[in-house]
Scaffold this motif. Sequence first.
Motif, short mmCIF file in Angstrom:
data_model
loop_
_atom_site.label_atom_id
_atom_site.label_comp_id
_atom_site.label_asym_id
_atom_site.label_seq_id
_atom_site.Cartn_x
_atom_site.Cartn_y
_atom_site.Cartn_z
N LEU A 175 3.45 91.46 83.03
CA LEU A 175 3.59 92.78 83.66
C LEU A 175 3.50 93.88 82.61
CD1 LEU A 175 6.34 91.83 86.20
CD2 LEU A 175 4.20 92.93 86.81
N GLN A 176 3.96 93.61 81.41
CA GLN A 176 3.87 94.61 80.34
C GLN A 176 2.44 94.80 79.85
OE1 GLN A 176 6.73 96.52 79.81
NE2 GLN A 176 7.03 95.20 81.60
N VAL A 216 10.30 97.31 88.83
CA VAL A 216 9.75 95.97 88.98
C VAL A 216 10.78 95.11 89.71
CG1 VAL A 216 8.99 93.88 87.76
CG2 VAL A 216 8.26 96.14 86.95
N TRP A 224 7.44 88.77 82.88
CA TRP A 224 7.62 90.13 82.37
C TRP A 224 6.57 90.45 81.31
CZ3 TRP A 224 10.08 94.41 83.76
CH2 TRP A 224 10.29 95.42 82.80
N ASP A 258 0.10 94.08 88.13
CA ASP A 258 0.95 94.60 89.20
C ASP A 258 1.73 93.50 89.91
OD1 ASP A 258 0.08 97.43 89.14
OD2 ASP A 258 -1.86 96.60 89.70
N PHE A 271 14.05 95.22 85.51
CA PHE A 271 13.59 94.72 86.80
C PHE A 271 14.79 94.29 87.63
CE2 PHE A 271 13.69 90.86 84.23
CZ PHE A 271 14.12 89.86 85.10
N MET A 308 6.74 88.32 91.07
CA MET A 308 7.34 89.49 90.41
C MET A 308 6.29 90.59 90.51
SD MET A 308 8.70 90.07 86.46
CE MET A 308 10.27 89.21 86.56
N TYR A 309 6.69 91.76 91.01
CA TYR A 309 5.70 92.80 91.27
C TYR A 309 6.24 94.20 91.01
CZ TYR A 309 7.97 91.69 95.80
OH TYR A 309 8.86 91.36 96.78
N ARG A 310 5.29 95.12 90.87
CA ARG A 310 5.63 96.53 90.68
C ARG A 310 5.79 97.20 92.04
NH1 ARG A 310 5.03 98.13 85.53
NH2 ARG A 310 3.79 96.77 84.17
#
Length: 286
Positions: A118-119, A96, A115, A123, A10, A168-170
């Motif tokens: 997110l895994q 990311v 993180w 999103d 990221f 935190m985003y995709r």
Amino acid sequence: MHQRSSQAAFSLLLPVYAGDDPGFLRLAFESSVQGQSLRPAEAVIVQDGPVPDALAREIERIGAESPIPVNVVLLPENRGLTDALNAGLAACAQPVVARMDADDVSLPGRFERQWALLQQGFDLVGTGMVEFEHDPDRPASTRVPPVGSERIREHARTHNPFNHPTMMYRLDALDRVGRYQPFGKMEDYWLGIRLIDDGARVENIADPLLAYRVGSGAFARRGGWVEARTEWRLQRELLRMGFVTRGQYLRNVVMKGVYRLMPASVKRVLFRGLIGRGLPGDRTAG
């Protein structure tokens, strides 16, 4: 490529402009890289227009001494946060992105916890945060966001459900809704609404994982006719897209208008005494 256990795929996105303090920037960067149990693979610093010599030297020092690659994006003139963030997103090499402001402090373990979610397929993941004026170890209030997709969506009908500096985003999720779009000082709220409406998987971590520096004029900036008009324009958009009912729209217009036009001293008491204890207000980056 195999990632070291202390690093993940990221990018850290950190916009800087002429009004930022070099010492605050150093703390913001080091708390988000050296101070993290899980480090970003790179940092993208967006210099939004010309900056004083001391700040330029600090940006150069960070790039020279950083344990991770640093990409500095130079904008020839100050274009504001929305354009600066989009310019930074375009320069990010990772799928990311983690947001960070130049005067805040990431708390240890922030990125590792975000993180992990997110895994699991989310999103966008935000976190709680504490607000401080001088010392991050002496917070004035805590901002606890709603947790769970249903609570987040319901909360979004009346308040911004995300603390923008903690996001935190995709990138692909942002691409589907057009990334940041100009909306006064509510570009983050508008982004969150569009992501939720698009079906993005969103979540918050209730624990405060970032310390947000509140200046003496913060509550004045949250109000006034300009902010009230922006608020009303946002409510019209929410009604147009069917995100709120007409009854919710009317209630929001009245309540938001009253809040925006309150004197800053009254707003500080209400925000710290009521919202700051456990409900996220409408903190916008700016």
